[in-house]
Design a protein around this motif. Structure first.
Motif, PDB file in Angstrom:
ATOM      1  N   THR A  61      95.398  27.139  69.938  1.00  0.00           N
ATOM      2  CA  THR A  61      95.013  28.615  70.031  1.00  0.00           C
ATOM      3  C   THR A  61      94.906  28.878  68.875  1.00  0.00           C
ATOM      4  N   PHE A  62      96.214  29.175  68.791  1.00  0.00           N
ATOM      5  CA  PHE A  62      96.354  29.207  67.205  1.00  0.00           C
ATOM      6  C   PHE A  62      95.448  28.138  65.661  1.00  0.00           C
ATOM      7  N   GLN A  63      95.614  27.559  66.486  1.00  0.00           N
ATOM      8  CA  GLN A  63      94.904  26.485  65.876  1.00  0.00           C
ATOM      9  C   GLN A  63      92.868  26.731  65.800  1.00  0.00           C
ATOM     10  N   ARG A  64      92.474  26.998  67.223  1.00  0.00           N
ATOM     11  CA  ARG A  64      91.507  27.456  67.382  1.00  0.00           C
ATOM     12  C   ARG A  64      90.797  29.079  65.836  1.00  0.00           C
ATOM     13  N   ALA A  65      92.227  29.888  65.901  1.00  0.00           N
ATOM     14  CA  ALA A  65      92.078  30.484  65.557  1.00  0.00           C
ATOM     15  C   ALA A  65      92.445  30.842  63.685  1.00  0.00           C
ATOM     16  N   GLY A  66      91.920  29.148  63.187  1.00  0.00           N
ATOM     17  CA  GLY A  66      92.187  28.645  62.123  1.00  0.00           C
ATOM     18  C   GLY A  66      93.364  29.186  61.155  1.00  0.00           C
ATOM     19  N   MET A  67      94.671  28.834  61.986  1.00  0.00           N
ATOM     20  CA  MET A  67      96.107  28.902  62.138  1.00  0.00           C
ATOM     21  C   MET A  67      96.923  27.658  62.305  1.00  0.00           C
ATOM     22  N   GLN A  98      95.916  39.035  58.356  1.00  0.00           N
ATOM     23  CA  GLN A  98      96.562  37.777  59.592  1.00  0.00           C
ATOM     24  C   GLN A  98      97.751  38.287  60.152  1.00  0.00           C
ATOM     25  N   LEU A  99      98.762  39.490  60.411  1.00  0.00           N
ATOM     26  CA  LEU A  99      99.592  40.132  61.265  1.00  0.00           C
ATOM     27  C   LEU A  99      98.943  39.696  62.251  1.00  0.00           C
ATOM     28  N   ALA A 100      98.104  41.045  62.091  1.00  0.00           N
ATOM     29  CA  ALA A 100      97.600  41.966  63.048  1.00  0.00           C
ATOM     30  C   ALA A 100      95.721  40.814  64.118  1.00  0.00           C
ATOM     31  N   ASP A 101      95.541  39.712  63.439  1.00  0.00           N
ATOM     32  CA  ASP A 101      95.335  38.438  63.890  1.00  0.00           C
ATOM     33  C   ASP A 101      96.044  37.950  65.084  1.00  0.00           C
ATOM     34  N   ILE A 102      97.160  38.280  64.126  1.00  0.00           N
ATOM     35  CA  ILE A 102      98.184  37.257  65.017  1.00  0.00           C
ATOM     36  C   ILE A 102      98.923  38.005  65.879  1.00  0.00           C
ATOM     37  N   PHE A 103      98.990  39.154  66.278  1.00  0.00           N
ATOM     38  CA  PHE A 103      99.094  39.769  66.939  1.00  0.00           C
ATOM     39  C   PHE A 103      97.788  40.335  68.320  1.00  0.00           C
ATOM     40  N   ALA A 104      96.501  40.082  67.683  1.00  0.00           N
ATOM     41  CA  ALA A 104      95.183  39.959  68.828  1.00  0.00           C
ATOM     42  C   ALA A 104      95.085  39.449  69.435  1.00  0.00           C
ATOM     43  N   LEU A 105      95.530  37.808  68.554  1.00  0.00           N
ATOM     44  CA  LEU A 105      95.283  36.510  69.653  1.00  0.00           C
ATOM     45  C   LEU A 105      96.409  36.646  70.228  1.00  0.00           C
TER      46      LEU A 105
END
Length: 149
Positions: A61-67, A98-105
């Protein structure tokens, strides 16, 4: 002088880190974090009913989000990931996005990934020390960061 990283972080205006009897870095806490902190730590606890492959699904899931997360620790139903800072700039705005993206993910996939709870943090002084110590044993250069500046 102290061996307690929390004490050094709270009381020290200037901090030196020694590894194997040698000073390998020195600076203020904010400077050390700026120089060596190059990822977020994401700790995830799964519900006890989660299947074995759920950890892999979280990583995907993280990889699909570009992380590009790496497993830092792993225990039954609980693991910690290192998520490198994105390479799109080392400014505060990019880090906050990025922090916001992690929480949203995590929030948007919490039920599907069977996440019981999670936490997100930056490296602490103790983790910086451990990382520098690990580099010594791996034969790496302890004076430079993996972070692109």
């Amino acid at each position: 002088s102290t061996h307690y990283m929390d004490e050094a972080a709270q009381l020290g205006s200037h901090i030196s880190i020694m590894v194997d009897g040698e000073v390998v870095t020195t600076g203020t806490l904010s400077r050390l974090k700026e120089r060596y902190c190059d990822n977020y730590f994401v700790e995830v606890a799964l519900v006890p009913e989660a299947p074995e492959e759920m950890q892999s699904r979280v990583i995907e899931t993280f990889q699909r989000a570009g992380m590009d997360p790496e497993i830092y620790e792993s225990f039954l139903y609980r693991f910690k990931l290192q998520v490198p800072f994105r390479k799109d700039g080392n400014n505060n705005d990019a880090a906050l996005r990025q922090l916001a993206d992690i929480f949203a993910l995590l929030e948007s996939n919490k039920d599907d990934l069977m996440i019981r709870f999670y936490s997100v943090s930056q490296m602490t002084l103790e983790q910086i020390f451990i990382d520098l110590s690990r580099k010594q044993f791996e034969g790496g250069d302890m004076t430079t960061s993996r972070r692109i500046t």
